[in-house]
Design an enzyme around this catalytic site. Structure first.
Site, short mmCIF file in Angstrom:
data_model
loop_
_atom_site.label_atom_id
_atom_site.label_comp_id
_atom_site.label_asym_id
_atom_site.label_seq_id
_atom_site.Cartn_x
_atom_site.Cartn_y
_atom_site.Cartn_z
N HIS A 20 -5.98 1.96 4.12
CA HIS A 20 -4.99 1.30 5.01
C HIS A 20 -4.40 0.12 4.22
O HIS A 20 -3.76 0.34 3.20
CB HIS A 20 -5.73 0.89 6.29
CG HIS A 20 -4.87 0.43 7.43
ND1 HIS A 20 -3.53 0.68 7.53
CD2 HIS A 20 -5.19 -0.29 8.56
CE1 HIS A 20 -3.06 0.15 8.65
NE2 HIS A 20 -4.04 -0.45 9.29
N SER A 45 -5.57 -0.61 12.16
CA SER A 45 -5.69 -2.03 12.54
C SER A 45 -5.18 -2.28 13.96
O SER A 45 -5.84 -2.96 14.76
CB SER A 45 -4.99 -2.93 11.54
OG SER A 45 -3.68 -2.49 11.31
N ARG A 86 10.80 1.28 4.34
CA ARG A 86 10.37 -0.05 3.91
C ARG A 86 10.29 -0.10 2.39
O ARG A 86 10.59 -1.12 1.76
CB ARG A 86 9.00 -0.38 4.54
CG ARG A 86 9.02 -0.34 6.07
CD ARG A 86 7.65 -0.45 6.68
NE ARG A 86 6.75 0.60 6.20
CZ ARG A 86 5.44 0.63 6.41
NH1 ARG A 86 4.87 -0.34 7.10
NH2 ARG A 86 4.70 1.62 5.94
N ASP A 105 3.57 0.45 0.16
CA ASP A 105 2.63 -0.12 -0.81
C ASP A 105 3.00 0.19 -2.25
O ASP A 105 2.54 -0.48 -3.18
CB ASP A 105 1.21 0.38 -0.53
CG ASP A 105 0.68 -0.18 0.77
OD1 ASP A 105 1.12 -1.28 1.15
OD2 ASP A 105 -0.17 0.46 1.39
N HIS A 147 1.27 9.58 3.46
CA HIS A 147 1.16 8.85 4.72
C HIS A 147 0.63 9.79 5.80
O HIS A 147 0.91 10.99 5.76
CB HIS A 147 2.52 8.28 5.16
CG HIS A 147 2.38 7.19 6.15
ND1 HIS A 147 2.36 7.41 7.51
CD2 HIS A 147 2.23 5.85 5.98
CE1 HIS A 147 2.21 6.26 8.12
NE2 HIS A 147 2.12 5.29 7.23
C1 LIG Z 1 -2.23 7.49 3.46
C2 LIG Z 1 -3.27 8.60 3.37
C3 LIG Z 1 -4.65 8.00 3.61
C4 LIG Z 1 -2.96 9.62 4.46
O1 LIG Z 1 -4.03 10.56 4.46
P1 LIG Z 1 -3.87 11.96 5.18
O2 LIG Z 1 -3.20 11.78 6.49
O3 LIG Z 1 -5.22 12.58 5.17
O4 LIG Z 1 -2.86 12.71 4.21
P2 LIG Z 1 -2.68 14.27 4.06
O5 LIG Z 1 -2.87 14.97 5.34
O6 LIG Z 1 -1.40 14.48 3.32
O7 LIG Z 1 -3.92 14.63 3.11
C5 LIG Z 1 -4.15 15.97 2.70
C6 LIG Z 1 -4.87 15.93 1.37
O8 LIG Z 1 -3.98 15.35 0.39
C7 LIG Z 1 -4.63 14.26 -0.23
N1 LIG Z 1 -3.67 13.20 -0.52
C8 LIG Z 1 -2.85 12.56 0.37
N2 LIG Z 1 -2.18 11.58 -0.26
C9 LIG Z 1 -2.57 11.61 -1.56
C10 LIG Z 1 -2.26 10.82 -2.68
N3 LIG Z 1 -1.43 9.78 -2.62
N4 LIG Z 1 -2.85 11.12 -3.86
C11 LIG Z 1 -3.72 12.16 -3.95
N5 LIG Z 1 -4.08 12.93 -2.91
C12 LIG Z 1 -3.51 12.65 -1.72
C13 LIG Z 1 -5.64 13.78 0.79
O9 LIG Z 1 -6.64 12.98 0.17
C14 LIG Z 1 -6.13 15.08 1.37
O10 LIG Z 1 -7.02 15.65 0.43
P3 LIG Z 1 -8.36 16.43 0.92
O11 LIG Z 1 -7.87 17.53 1.79
O12 LIG Z 1 -8.97 16.87 -0.35
O13 LIG Z 1 -9.17 15.41 1.67
C15 LIG Z 1 -3.19 9.32 2.00
O14 LIG Z 1 -1.89 9.82 1.80
C16 LIG Z 1 -3.59 8.43 0.86
O15 LIG Z 1 -4.79 8.28 0.58
N6 LIG Z 1 -2.60 7.79 0.16
C17 LIG Z 1 -2.90 6.86 -0.87
C18 LIG Z 1 -3.33 5.54 -0.28
C19 LIG Z 1 -2.16 4.82 0.37
O16 LIG Z 1 -1.07 4.75 -0.18
N7 LIG Z 1 -2.42 4.24 1.55
C20 LIG Z 1 -1.43 3.44 2.24
C21 LIG Z 1 -0.90 4.15 3.43
S1 LIG Z 1 0.39 3.20 4.18
#
Ligand SMILES: CC(C)(COP(=O)(O)OP(=O)(O)OC[C@H]1O[C@@H](n2cnc3c(N)ncnc32)[C@H](O)[C@@H]1OP(=O)(O)O)[C@@H](O)C(=O)NCCC(=O)NCCS
Length: 436
Positions: free
Chosen positions: A272, A242, A327, A373, A318
């Site tokens: 996000h 954002s 937080r 979150d 994250h």
């Molecule tokens: C926040 C987020 C998008 C960061 O993504 P990222 O930077 O790609 O995270 P990573 O590098 O750790 O991801 C590596 C793998 O772990 C997975 N992973 C990361 N967090 C995960 C979670 N909470 N549950 C399941 N799998 C997860 C990713 O989907 C990715 O899988 P892939 O290789 O099959 O695509 C991710 O952790 C997520 O989707 N979390 C849940 C949603 C969330 O809480 N969002 C708010 C963020 S403030």
């Protein structure tokens, strides 16, 4: 006006610092970009300099170099309140000085004077069906105010030079943030309270006034939660979806309303800002599925099923953080102090004990710890704000404080239009084969 005076006092120092960096160290290499990074969302590639906030992977967000705990302690509080006044937070984000209570109140007073929302904004929101997307309503309402932009006026005024664009951008930012609580509350009341609208109360501070306008004015603890919530969500570095979107749009000299509306559209994505809604729904589904606070075994079963279905566990992980989000900890402490027996909160706490271990087992999740979150929704739910599809609007209300500060800073130091480079797969392949 207090914020303009503070920025005016600093702007030449900021500009000189930027100019010196470019002149003396323009060729200094700070990072190489790998093929993997290009294909993985330019992850970890430094793309911004902003002194407003920084996500320290091991300790969490720092606003103007203060940690969340320091901010909670050091920012001024209104008498009788344990949490900082939002006006003081905006002062700190816009500048680098901790404000006194008098200065925090001055910002709040400025907001009060500018809080009237133009009628056309409400008409635009009214044009949406009641079950329409709350974030689309917010984004459209914000975008519409572009026609009031003082920056656009300044841009077309031959007597205003580029070096002064930040002043009208700041003016727009204060207008926009002043109006946000009423706009956000209007959407809530339209969607969930049969359009029973409540007028702002000028005696109240920013957070309490919002609480009052959504019908929660009778519970002072909800105003406290909103002071904490707004503070925790105000900013998270200038490179997340954002903030970066708003910065990118702003770099084309689009006004703050267009920039922020674009930023809000990014916030509306499930990876996000929408994650807080998804997280609360996941917690509620878990709680209802086992008809009460689930056992560790039940949480394990449920989390494994979520992963097996190819879904993420919302509220965990994250892109930058590699620790429990401070937080999250601040919200946990709020709930522990005020309603430790709340069943949804206890469910979230039980999940916190089980889920990181399961995510670690996958071997691919880089950060198995909770982000903010993971608790947001449980806290709102406790106060009867149970409409989860509204939670991202609360996030947007808060986040525009940080986003507008970054855009003002970018204008103040005359950051140019952003234009990174794209390439074709063939180009990439030939670069690689030339070097091998
Ligand atoms: C926040 C987020 C998008 C960061 O993504 P990222 O930077 O790609 O995270 P990573 O590098 O750790 O991801 C590596 C793998 O772990 C997975 N992973 C990361 N967090 C995960 C979670 N909470 N549950 C399941 N799998 C997860 C990713 O989907 C990715 O899988 P892939 O290789 O099959 O695509 C991710 O952790 C997520 O989707 N979390 C849940 C949603 C969330 O809480 N969002 C708010 C963020 S403030």
């Amino acid at each position: 006006m207090i914020l303009e005076d503070r920025i005016e006092a600093n702007v030449s120092v900021w500009r000189e610092r930027v100019a010196r960096m470019i002149k003396e160290y323009g060729d200094f290499v700070i990072s190489n970009v790998t093929v993997q990074q290009i294909y993985s969302g330019i992850r970890g590639v430094p793309i911004q300099v902003s002194d407003i906030s920084f996500v320290d992977p091991d300790h969490g967000i720092r606003y103007r170099d203060y940690s969340i705990n320091e901010i909670l302690k050091l920012l001024p509080k209104a008498p009788g309140s344990k949490y900082p006044m939002v006006g003081g937070l905006y002062y700190l984000l816009m500048d680098n000085e901790l404000p006194t209570l008098a200065k925090a109140k001055e910002v709040e007073e400025e907001w009060r004077k500018r809080a009237t929302v133009p009628d056309y904004v409400f008409k635009i929101i009214d044009a949406f069906p009641d079950d329409g997307s709350a974030m689309a309503m917010l984004s459209a309402g914000v975008m519409a105010m572009s026609c009031d932009s003082k920056f656009v006026e300044a841009y077309h005024d031959q007597t205003v030079g580029k070096n002064d664009y930040w002043k009208s951008t700041l003016d727009d930012s204060i207008d926009l943030t002043a109006r946000m609580p009423h706009i956000a509350a209007y959407i809530y009341n339209k969607k969930y309270r049969n359009n029973q609208q409540i007028d702002p109360d000028p005696k109240l501070d920013y957070a309490a006034n919002f609480a009052h306008m959504i019908g929660k004015g009778d519970d002072p603890l909800y105003s406290e939660l909103m002071r904490l919530f707004i503070l925790l969500h105000a900013d998270h570095e200038n490179a997340n979806v954002s903030a970066h979107t708003a910065h990118l749009v702003g770099s084309a000299l689009s006004d703050i309303y267009l920039s922020c509306s674009a930023g809000l559209n990014g916030l509306a994505g499930p990876l996000h800002g929408l994650a807080n809604q998804e997280c609360c729904n996941w917690l509620l589904d878990l709680y209802h599925f086992y008809q009460g606070i689930p056992s560790k075994e039940q949480i394990e079963e449920y989390a494994r099923k979520t992963l097996a279905d190819g879904k993420v566990i919302p509220g965990y992980g994250h892109a930058v953080l590699r620790c429990t989000d401070p937080r999250f900890t601040a919200e946990m402490e709020f709930a522990k102090a005020n309603f430790p027996e709340d069943e949804l909160f206890r469910t979230a706490m039980a999940v916190f004990e089980v889920v990181p271990g399961i995510l670690m087992e996958t071997g691919k999740v880089k950060n198995p710890w909770p982000n903010v979150d993971a608790l947001n929704g449980a806290l709102q739910y406790h106060f009867g704000v149970t409409e989860t599809d509204y939670y991202t609007v609360l996030f947007g209300l808060s986040r525009l404080l940080g986003i507008t500060s970054h855009v003002v800073f970018a204008r103040a130091v005359n950051k140019p239009i952003e234009r990174p480079k794209a390439m074709t797969t063939r180009m990439l392949e030939s670069m690689i084969s030339e070097q091998n």
